[in-house]
Design an enzyme around this catalytic site. Sequence first.
Site, PDB file in Angstrom:
ATOM      1  N   TYR A   1     -14.720   3.852   9.197  1.00 55.33           N
ATOM      2  CA  TYR A   1     -13.303   3.917   9.148  1.00 55.33           C
ATOM      3  C   TYR A   1     -13.025   4.506  10.550  1.00 55.33           C
ATOM      4  CZ  TYR A   1      -8.626   5.294   8.068  1.00 55.33           C
ATOM      5  OH  TYR A   1      -7.000   5.330   7.856  1.00 55.33           O
TER       6      TYR A   1
ATOM      7  N   GLY B   1       0.784  -1.155  -0.086  1.00 60.86           N
ATOM      8  CA  GLY B   1       0.101  -0.031  -0.041  1.00 60.86           C
ATOM      9  C   GLY B   1       0.660   1.278  -0.111  1.00 60.86           C
ATOM     10  N   GLN B   2       0.215   2.530  -0.007  1.00 59.15           N
ATOM     11  CA  GLN B   2       0.696   3.784   0.035  1.00 59.15           C
ATOM     12  C   GLN B   2       2.055   3.826   1.263  1.00 59.15           C
ATOM     13  OE1 GLN B   2      -1.482   7.079   1.068  1.00 59.15           O
ATOM     14  NE2 GLN B   2      -0.087   8.783   0.182  1.00 59.15           N
TER      15      GLN B   2
ATOM     16  N   ARG C   1      -1.850  -8.980  -2.447  1.00 58.97           N
ATOM     17  CA  ARG C   1      -1.467  -8.819  -3.745  1.00 58.97           C
ATOM     18  C   ARG C   1      -0.194  -8.482  -3.929  1.00 58.97           C
ATOM     19  NH1 ARG C   1      -1.558  -2.672  -4.990  1.00 58.97           N
ATOM     20  NH2 ARG C   1      -1.966  -1.894  -2.897  1.00 58.97           N
TER      21      ARG C   1
ATOM     22  N   ASP D   1       1.382  -9.239   1.721  1.00 64.50           N
ATOM     23  CA  ASP D   1       0.054  -8.579   1.241  1.00 64.50           C
ATOM     24  C   ASP D   1      -0.887  -9.398   0.626  1.00 64.50           C
ATOM     25  OD1 ASP D   1      -1.756  -6.597  -0.235  1.00 64.50           O
ATOM     26  OD2 ASP D   1      -0.561  -5.058   0.552  1.00 64.50           O
TER      27      ASP D   1
HETATM   28  P1  NAD Z   1      -3.564   1.294   1.419  1.00 58.73           P
HETATM   29  O1  NAD Z   1      -4.768   1.296   1.110  1.00 58.73           O
HETATM   30  O2  NAD Z   1      -2.597   2.050   0.367  1.00 58.73           O
HETATM   31  O3  NAD Z   1      -2.803  -0.007   1.669  1.00 58.73           O
HETATM   32  C1  NAD Z   1      -3.122  -1.031   2.501  1.00 58.73           C
HETATM   33  C2  NAD Z   1      -2.790  -2.235   1.798  1.00 58.73           C
HETATM   34  O4  NAD Z   1      -3.273  -3.377   2.487  1.00 58.73           O
HETATM   35  C3  NAD Z   1      -3.039  -2.779   0.411  1.00 58.73           C
HETATM   36  O5  NAD Z   1      -1.586  -2.833  -0.249  1.00 58.73           O
HETATM   37  C4  NAD Z   1      -4.040  -3.874   0.483  1.00 58.73           C
HETATM   38  O6  NAD Z   1      -3.630  -4.630  -0.658  1.00 58.73           O
HETATM   39  C5  NAD Z   1      -3.498  -4.717   1.827  1.00 58.73           C
HETATM   40  N1  NAD Z   1      -4.940  -5.246   2.323  1.00 58.73           N
HETATM   41  C6  NAD Z   1      -6.039  -5.156   2.006  1.00 58.73           C
HETATM   42  N2  NAD Z   1      -6.625  -6.148   2.544  1.00 58.73           N
HETATM   43  C7  NAD Z   1      -5.664  -7.136   2.992  1.00 58.73           C
HETATM   44  C8  NAD Z   1      -5.799  -8.397   3.387  1.00 58.73           C
HETATM   45  N3  NAD Z   1      -7.115  -9.079   3.984  1.00 58.73           N
HETATM   46  N4  NAD Z   1      -4.713  -9.071   3.883  1.00 58.73           N
HETATM   47  C9  NAD Z   1      -3.327  -8.469   3.629  1.00 58.73           C
HETATM   48  N5  NAD Z   1      -3.185  -7.074   3.152  1.00 58.73           N
HETATM   49  C10 NAD Z   1      -4.529  -6.702   2.912  1.00 58.73           C
HETATM   50  O7  NAD Z   1      -3.131   1.845   2.797  1.00 58.73           O
HETATM   51  P2  NAD Z   1      -2.292   2.961   3.522  1.00 58.73           P
HETATM   52  O8  NAD Z   1      -2.571   4.249   3.129  1.00 58.73           O
HETATM   53  O9  NAD Z   1      -1.053   2.438   3.075  1.00 58.73           O
HETATM   54  O10 NAD Z   1      -2.531   2.720   5.024  1.00 58.73           O
HETATM   55  C11 NAD Z   1      -1.809   1.770   5.955  1.00 58.73           C
HETATM   56  C12 NAD Z   1      -2.352   2.262   7.362  1.00 58.73           C
HETATM   57  O11 NAD Z   1      -2.219   3.547   7.712  1.00 58.73           O
HETATM   58  C13 NAD Z   1      -4.034   1.928   7.302  1.00 58.73           C
HETATM   59  O12 NAD Z   1      -4.093   1.106   8.637  1.00 58.73           O
HETATM   60  C14 NAD Z   1      -4.668   3.126   7.192  1.00 58.73           C
HETATM   61  O13 NAD Z   1      -5.852   3.205   8.034  1.00 58.73           O
HETATM   62  C15 NAD Z   1      -3.509   3.856   8.025  1.00 58.73           C
HETATM   63  N6  NAD Z   1      -3.480   5.264   7.840  1.00 58.73           N
HETATM   64  C16 NAD Z   1      -3.236   5.817   6.508  1.00 58.73           C
HETATM   65  C17 NAD Z   1      -3.192   7.358   6.142  1.00 58.73           C
HETATM   66  C18 NAD Z   1      -2.718   7.857   4.762  1.00 58.73           C
HETATM   67  O14 NAD Z   1      -2.972   9.079   4.443  1.00 58.73           O
HETATM   68  N7  NAD Z   1      -2.409   6.918   3.659  1.00 58.73           N
HETATM   69  C19 NAD Z   1      -3.680   8.099   7.202  1.00 58.73           C
HETATM   70  C20 NAD Z   1      -4.116   7.788   8.437  1.00 58.73           C
HETATM   71  C21 NAD Z   1      -3.879   6.408   8.571  1.00 58.73           C
END
Ligand code: NAD
Length: 316
Positions: free
Chosen positions: A143, A12-13, A37, A35
């Site tokens: 969320y 993910g990001q 994927r 992950d």
């Molecule tokens: P993202 O959606 O970019 O990445 C999440 C990853 O989790 C994806 O690669 C997805 O394929 C994987 N995933 C989904 N379901 C899954 C499963 N069942 N098993 C294994 N992997 C699975 O999210 P992100 O932005 O990288 O965020 C990561 C964490 O940080 C999350 O908990 C999010 O809530 C938190 N967060 C992110 C932000 C932001 O701005 N990016 C802000 C606050 C909190």
Amino acid sequence: MNGRILIIGACGQIGTELTVALRERFGAERVIASDIRNGNEALMASGPFEIADAMDYRAIEDIIYRHKVDTVYLMAAMLSAVAERFPKKAWDLNMNSLFNILNLAKEGKIEKVFWPSSIAVFGPSTPKQDTPQQTIMEPTTVYGISKQTGERWCEYYHKKYGVDVRSVRYPGLISYTTEPGGGTTDYAVDIYHRALKHKHYRCFLKADTVLPMMYMEDAIRATISIMDADDVDVKIRSSYNLAAISFDPEASAASIRKHMPDFDISYAPDFRQEIADSWPQSIDDSQARKDWGWKHNFDLNEITSVMLKNLKPQYG
Ligand code: NAD
């Protein structure tokens, strides 16, 4: 910590950049990415990778056992905008994945856990400016409810079972390596892609929607810092407020115009406006600064320079 590190949701990001940072620091072989994927080419080529579902306790336990993992970063979750469309799925993923990891720690199978919370734990009744660490929390999104509940469980597992779990409430994160995953602050990344591609951006939030934001490099540094901190210095075991800068889409557009004077922005708010309106505009993170020395580096103009410079080659 002599064992290996497992990152769940590594594609993910945040996970993509966290994996690279941890591999640079500890060596590729000590950091297992996983992950449901595959990730981008660079991530897949950079070290060990396992496909696994964060909701599958046995699958995660097996990876931990086979790779001798002692530290887990749980980054898998369904983000704010997507979760509003799939409430049950979001709840199942966000809660079950956390329980799996907390229970593995409780059973002594891992020693240390990082789990991210979010500014989404706050709601419309929370003070919007300099939102304190401890304040009214009545989140109105699926969320946000899942993150607030997660915080309570983290604190409970720490107090009751001595689980070493650490957490920060990330604001909106800005990065160029990986596309954002369906959050309400995604505009702050999309705007750079659209600026370079079309010189125009249609923003899904109103011009004056101020939200707390942070550059990814700062977020990764915060994540690694809280994990490095001495146990006694991590005084909050629910989740720490974490902040860098706050701005609205108009300020973001103005910072882009310094590089591209003909860039233009229009506004077409959608359902994400209501989510954004329920969140704080700025965050008081003095406790993180005091307890484990948190300090951000990047302001909006610096972020804009780095984003445009690094995304430019993609758009010719
Ligand atoms: P993202 O959606 O970019 O990445 C999440 C990853 O989790 C994806 O690669 C997805 O394929 C994987 N995933 C989904 N379901 C899954 C499963 N069942 N098993 C294994 N992997 C699975 O999210 P992100 O932005 O990288 O965020 C990561 C964490 O940080 C999350 O908990 C999010 O809530 C938190 N967060 C992110 C932000 C932001 O701005 N990016 C802000 C606050 C909190």
